[in-house]
Enzyme design. Structure first.
Site, short mmCIF file in Angstrom:
data_model
loop_
_atom_site.label_atom_id
_atom_site.label_comp_id
_atom_site.label_asym_id
_atom_site.label_seq_id
_atom_site.Cartn_x
_atom_site.Cartn_y
_atom_site.Cartn_z
CB CYS A 107 65.55 83.78 12.63
SG CYS A 107 66.84 84.51 11.59
CG HIS A 155 69.35 84.60 15.22
ND1 HIS A 155 68.35 83.79 14.72
CD2 HIS A 155 69.03 84.81 16.53
CE1 HIS A 155 67.48 83.52 15.67
NE2 HIS A 155 67.87 84.13 16.78
CG ASP A 170 64.96 83.98 18.87
OD1 ASP A 170 64.32 83.93 17.80
OD2 ASP A 170 66.14 83.62 18.98
#
Length: 343
Positions: A107, A155, A170
């Site tokens: 991520c 995250h 995202d």
């Protein structure tokens, strides 16, 4: 006592010289994600001030996000196959990894890179941090007993401002991520990968020292419903919670260090690689291909099937080439410790 020399500079956001990619670099990136000509004709690519508008900025934002998710993998191969087993979040090095070497990342790598891309096109981007829900844990006992809890800050996601509101962007949650921009609105709900739905709520999470849970600090909570129903019995799975607070490179340095070195981390234990699948005619994502340990599965809608089972390390490396277009170097092929290799 440490034998390392004292640092002369620490990680920071270089406000006076923020990272940006050149026009030539951006064009190379758009080739990597195979962005169609109709989006290359976007007015934003000729006038960056239009990136702030929903008329011009939003369609390009959606297209780049979708094509990135389908052509840049969510993967942790660096932690297993590289000789150094370390992760960089430097935008210059991420460009070399993602565009030149045609690889992906986790991520913080994917969203740091994509955030830099969008800023380079003229978008207003804020980097934020989140907590992944333990309902997402790969460990059965954790899912069973702690699904209502969340990890620490582990995250990263981006918020992009268009005219009068922020949009969540995202590409760093793999197959359970939104993989499409959506507005930062309490109660927002939409279909993501049919028939799956996603929603966004602003609510306190269950863990709090507050005398009453409803008095706890509210976070933005992103949930997924895999099998929507018409009778109101839908099951929503907590996926992650996040804050609008801006996170800095030094925050992600701490977060990335933990998730890439902790022996209990999902990323340090298992080899994984995911690419989303899209229907280009409908301009929507319809599923994903995911390698987890030794098995590759294809999911289209709610239908899942095994595409390939890898019995040996050579078979897994070949599958990365044939299915994910990931080519490991000879050094990387030899970098996986013996105890992690498939028989």
């Amino acid at each position: 006592m440490s034998c390392l020399p004292e640092p002369t500079v620490l990680t920071q956001l270089w406000v006076d010289n923020p990272p940006r990619y050149s026009q030539a670099q951006l064009q190379d990136y758009l080739k990597v994600i195979k962005l169609p000509q109709r989006f290359l004709n976007s007015a934003v690519l000729k006038d960056s001030s239009l990136a702030h508008t929903k008329e011009h900025g939003l369609p390009l934002l959606k297209a780049i996000t979708r094509y990135h998710a389908c052509n840049v993998p969510f993967e942790n191969l660096e932690l297993h196959y590289s000789a150094h087993k370390t992760i960089t979040l430097d935008p210059v090095e991420l460009f070399e990894k993602i565009v030149t070497r045609r690889r992906g990342g986790r991520c913080m790598e994917n969203n740091t890179f994509l955030g830099t891309v969008f800023r380079s096109f003229g978008y207003e981007v804020r980097d934020c941090g989140g907590r992944v829900a333990r309902a997402m844990s790969p460990y059965p006992d954790v899912r069973k007993n702690q699904a209502y809890t969340y990890d620490g800050w582990n995250h990263m996601l981006n918020l992009v401002y268009l005219e009068d509101e922020w949009y969540v962007v995202d590409v760093g949650m793999g197959s359970m991520g939104p993989n499409l921009p959506f507005p930062l609105r309490h109660g927002f709900e939409t279909m993501s990968i049919a028939p799956r739905k996603i929603r966004l709520q602003r609510r306190p999470i269950a863990e709090s020292h507050a005398s009453n849970p409803t008095k706890g600090t509210e976070l933005w909570c992103y949930d997924v419903c895999l099998k929507p129903t018409k009778d109101g019995t839908e099951v929503w799975i907590p996926t992650y919670a996040f804050t609008e607070t801006e996170f800095l490179p030094q925050d992600y340095e701490v977060m990335s260090w933990f998730t890439s070195t902790n022996p209990r981390s999902f990323f340090t234990r298992y080899v994984t690689c995911t690419k989303m699948i899209q229907d280009e005619e409908k301009e929507e994502i319809i599923g994903n291909l995911t390698l987890f340990k030794d098995t590759i599965r294809e999911t289209i809608g709610n239908q899942r099937k095994v595409v390939r089972e890898c019995k040996t390390e050579e078979e897994r490396i070949q599958a990365l080439v044939e299915i994910f277009d990931v080519n490991l170097t000879d050094e990387e092929k030899n970098g996986l410790p013996e105890e992690r290799r498939l028989a």
